[in-house]
Design a protein around this motif. Structure first.
Motif, PDB file in Angstrom:
ATOM      1  N   ALA A   1       0.869  -1.179   0.000  1.00 14.40           N
ATOM      2  CA  ALA A   1       0.000   0.000   0.000  1.00 14.40           C
ATOM      3  C   ALA A   1       0.906   1.230   0.000  1.00 14.40           C
ATOM      4  O   ALA A   1       1.194   1.789   1.066  1.00 14.40           O
ATOM      5  CB  ALA A   1      -0.932  -0.003   1.208  1.00 14.40           C
ATOM      6  N   PRO A   2       1.385   1.640  -1.169  1.00 18.03           N
ATOM      7  CA  PRO A   2       2.356   2.748  -1.253  1.00 18.03           C
ATOM      8  C   PRO A   2       1.887   4.019  -0.565  1.00 18.03           C
ATOM      9  O   PRO A   2       2.692   4.736   0.035  1.00 18.03           O
ATOM     10  CB  PRO A   2       2.512   2.956  -2.767  1.00 18.03           C
ATOM     11  CG  PRO A   2       2.172   1.626  -3.362  1.00 18.03           C
ATOM     12  CD  PRO A   2       1.105   1.049  -2.477  1.00 18.03           C
ATOM     13  N   LEU A   3       0.574   4.300  -0.628  1.00 20.71           N
ATOM     14  CA  LEU A   3       0.069   5.518   0.013  1.00 20.71           C
ATOM     15  C   LEU A   3       0.199   5.473   1.526  1.00 20.71           C
ATOM     16  O   LEU A   3       0.232   6.513   2.197  1.00 20.71           O
ATOM     17  CB  LEU A   3      -1.390   5.765  -0.386  1.00 20.71           C
ATOM     18  CG  LEU A   3      -1.633   6.068  -1.866  1.00 20.71           C
ATOM     19  CD1 LEU A   3      -3.116   6.262  -2.138  1.00 20.71           C
ATOM     20  CD2 LEU A   3      -0.853   7.310  -2.307  1.00 20.71           C
ATOM     21  N   ASP A   4       0.266   4.246   2.078  1.00 17.25           N
ATOM     22  CA  ASP A   4       0.451   4.065   3.521  1.00 17.25           C
ATOM     23  C   ASP A   4       1.896   3.710   3.854  1.00 17.25           C
ATOM     24  O   ASP A   4       2.186   3.228   4.955  1.00 17.25           O
ATOM     25  CB  ASP A   4      -0.485   2.972   4.048  1.00 17.25           C
ATOM     26  CG  ASP A   4      -1.945   3.352   3.899  1.00 17.25           C
ATOM     27  OD1 ASP A   4      -2.253   4.552   4.034  1.00 17.25           O
ATOM     28  OD2 ASP A   4      -2.774   2.454   3.649  1.00 17.25           O
ATOM     29  N   ASN A   5       2.782   3.916   2.875  1.00 16.12           N
ATOM     30  CA  ASN A   5       4.217   3.634   3.038  1.00 16.12           C
ATOM     31  C   ASN A   5       4.515   2.159   3.292  1.00 16.12           C
ATOM     32  O   ASN A   5       5.510   1.828   3.945  1.00 16.12           O
ATOM     33  CB  ASN A   5       4.805   4.487   4.178  1.00 16.12           C
ATOM     34  CG  ASN A   5       4.751   5.973   3.871  1.00 16.12           C
ATOM     35  OD1 ASN A   5       5.048   6.390   2.757  1.00 16.12           O
ATOM     36  ND2 ASN A   5       4.346   6.759   4.847  1.00 16.12           N
ATOM     37  N   VAL A   6       3.639   1.263   2.798  1.00 11.61           N
ATOM     38  CA  VAL A   6       3.916  -0.174   2.870  1.00 11.61           C
ATOM     39  C   VAL A   6       4.464  -0.590   1.509  1.00 11.61           C
ATOM     40  O   VAL A   6       3.741  -0.690   0.528  1.00 11.61           O
ATOM     41  CB  VAL A   6       2.656  -0.992   3.212  1.00 11.61           C
ATOM     42  CG1 VAL A   6       3.016  -2.465   3.330  1.00 11.61           C
ATOM     43  CG2 VAL A   6       2.034  -0.491   4.507  1.00 11.61           C
ATOM     44  N   THR A   7       5.763  -0.807   1.459  1.00 12.36           N
ATOM     45  CA  THR A   7       6.463  -1.136   0.223  1.00 12.36           C
ATOM     46  C   THR A   7       7.088  -2.523   0.356  1.00 12.36           C
ATOM     47  O   THR A   7       7.103  -3.092   1.455  1.00 12.36           O
ATOM     48  CB  THR A   7       7.570  -0.096  -0.043  1.00 12.36           C
ATOM     49  OG1 THR A   7       8.551  -0.197   1.017  1.00 12.36           O
ATOM     50  CG2 THR A   7       6.998   1.328  -0.072  1.00 12.36           C
ATOM     51  N   PRO A   8       7.625  -3.076  -0.738  1.00 10.91           N
ATOM     52  CA  PRO A   8       8.279  -4.391  -0.630  1.00 10.91           C
ATOM     53  C   PRO A   8       9.372  -4.416   0.434  1.00 10.91           C
ATOM     54  O   PRO A   8       9.599  -5.446   1.069  1.00 10.91           O
ATOM     55  CB  PRO A   8       8.853  -4.599  -2.026  1.00 10.91           C
ATOM     56  CG  PRO A   8       7.932  -3.851  -2.926  1.00 10.91           C
ATOM     57  CD  PRO A   8       7.531  -2.626  -2.151  1.00 10.91           C
ATOM     58  N   GLU A   9      10.012  -3.271   0.654  1.00 19.61           N
ATOM     59  CA  GLU A   9      11.094  -3.209   1.639  1.00 19.61           C
ATOM     60  C   GLU A   9      10.588  -3.327   3.076  1.00 19.61           C
ATOM     61  O   GLU A   9      11.349  -3.722   3.966  1.00 19.61           O
ATOM     62  CB  GLU A   9      11.876  -1.899   1.481  1.00 19.61           C
ATOM     63  CG  GLU A   9      12.689  -1.782   0.198  1.00 19.61           C
ATOM     64  CD  GLU A   9      11.829  -1.596  -1.042  1.00 19.61           C
ATOM     65  OE1 GLU A   9      12.250  -2.078  -2.116  1.00 19.61           O
ATOM     66  OE2 GLU A   9      10.741  -0.975  -0.929  1.00 19.61           O
ATOM     67  N   THR A  10       9.327  -2.992   3.309  1.00 22.10           N
ATOM     68  CA  THR A  10       8.781  -3.070   4.668  1.00 22.10           C
ATOM     69  C   THR A  10       8.139  -4.423   4.948  1.00 22.10           C
ATOM     70  O   THR A  10       7.760  -4.694   6.090  1.00 22.10           O
ATOM     71  CB  THR A  10       7.740  -1.959   4.906  1.00 22.10           C
ATOM     72  OG1 THR A  10       6.651  -2.125   4.003  1.00 22.10           O
ATOM     73  CG2 THR A  10       8.366  -0.583   4.706  1.00 22.10           C
ATOM     74  N   LEU A  11       7.996  -5.251   3.918  1.00 24.31           N
ATOM     75  CA  LEU A  11       7.423  -6.586   4.091  1.00 24.31           C
ATOM     76  C   LEU A  11       8.541  -7.613   4.294  1.00 24.31           C
ATOM     77  O   LEU A  11       9.718  -7.315   4.084  1.00 24.31           O
ATOM     78  CB  LEU A  11       6.564  -6.954   2.878  1.00 24.31           C
ATOM     79  CG  LEU A  11       5.379  -6.031   2.604  1.00 24.31           C
ATOM     80  CD1 LEU A  11       4.638  -6.489   1.352  1.00 24.31           C
ATOM     81  CD2 LEU A  11       4.430  -5.977   3.796  1.00 24.31           C
ATOM     82  N   GLU A  12       8.152  -8.821   4.662  1.00 23.67           N
ATOM     83  CA  GLU A  12       9.129  -9.882   4.947  1.00 23.67           C
ATOM     84  C   GLU A  12       9.549 -10.619   3.672  1.00 23.67           C
ATOM     85  O   GLU A  12       9.574 -11.854   3.626  1.00 23.67           O
ATOM     86  CB  GLU A  12       8.550 -10.871   5.962  1.00 23.67           C
ATOM     87  CG  GLU A  12       8.337 -10.287   7.344  1.00 23.67           C
ATOM     88  CD  GLU A  12       9.648  -9.984   8.057  1.00 23.67           C
ATOM     89  OE1 GLU A  12      10.692 -10.526   7.648  1.00 23.67           O
ATOM     90  OE2 GLU A  12       9.616  -9.209   9.020  1.00 23.67           O
TER      91      GLU A  12
END
Length: 202
Positions: free
Chosen positions: A114-125
């Motif tokens: 969710a890019p708008l919520d700053n959830v990017t591939p880098e923040t996931l496991e």
């Protein structure tokens, strides 16, 4: 909060009222219930809450909350190592596990893109997932991410990444008996069982 409450009680009520789904009135009722409990029971609850962070940690394999490492699911030798079910959060894993129809292992992704919520591939496991797949044991990756737009975006991203890096691994998803926009953690057991049984290749 009512300023007529004694300060120690007001402090507890304020903390409880900060929990999801609880307001000041519910928090006051809960706090008053604590006061009616035997002292040992109240102190036991306090100790359990105090020790919660010290006694729980994340499983190094799947990322689930556990008091042992690896967690009981990952250390269960009867479960298949060849199927890995990817879920967005621990709630979804618990929901699937409650059904008792899946006998493989899990990995918790830690959210949905969710890019708008700053959830990017880098923040996931993603690193944990790729390290797991690189071991060469997993033959099927099951995406149990739900059907919301964020879930579809995440599933597409993971499918493309896994297909590019690990072409030998089959990527499947839960069958589309799950209503559009629904989340795995809110599904009933039978819907989940059928979705898992009739999962689709991506």
């Amino acid at each position: 909060m009512n300023n007529r409450l004694p300060q120690p009680l007001a402090d507890v009520v304020g903390q409880i009222a900060g929990l999801p789904g609880l307001g000041p009135k519910s928090a006051l009722r809960i706090a008053m219930t604590f006061l009616k409990w035997p002292e040992a029971q109240t102190r036991g609850l306090g100790r359990a809450i105090h020790d919660l962070r010290d006694n729980l940690h994340l499983c190094s394999l799947c990322g689930a909350l556990t008091d042992t490492d690896p967690c009981p699911i990952c250390s269960d030798g009867a479960r298949s190592r060849e199927t890995l079910c990817l879920v967005s959060d621990w709630d979804s894993m618990l929901t699937l596990e409650d059904g008792a129809f899946y006998k493989g292992l899990y990995l918790i992704l830690g959210g949905l893109l969710a890019p708008l919520d700053n959830v990017t591939p880098e923040t996931l496991e993603m690193e944990r997932l790729e390290n797991r797949l690189a071991q060469g044991v997993v033959k099927e990756l099951i995406l149990a991410l739900g059907t919301r737009l964020e879930a579809e975006t995440t599933a597409s991203f993971i499918r493309n990444r896994v297909n590019a890096k690990f072409p030998r691994i089959t990527v499947t998803r839960l069958a589309q008996g799950i209503p559009l926009g629904a989340e795995v953690r809110f599904m009933d057991r039978e819907t989940l069982r059928q979705s898992l049984a009739y999962r689709q290749k991506l």
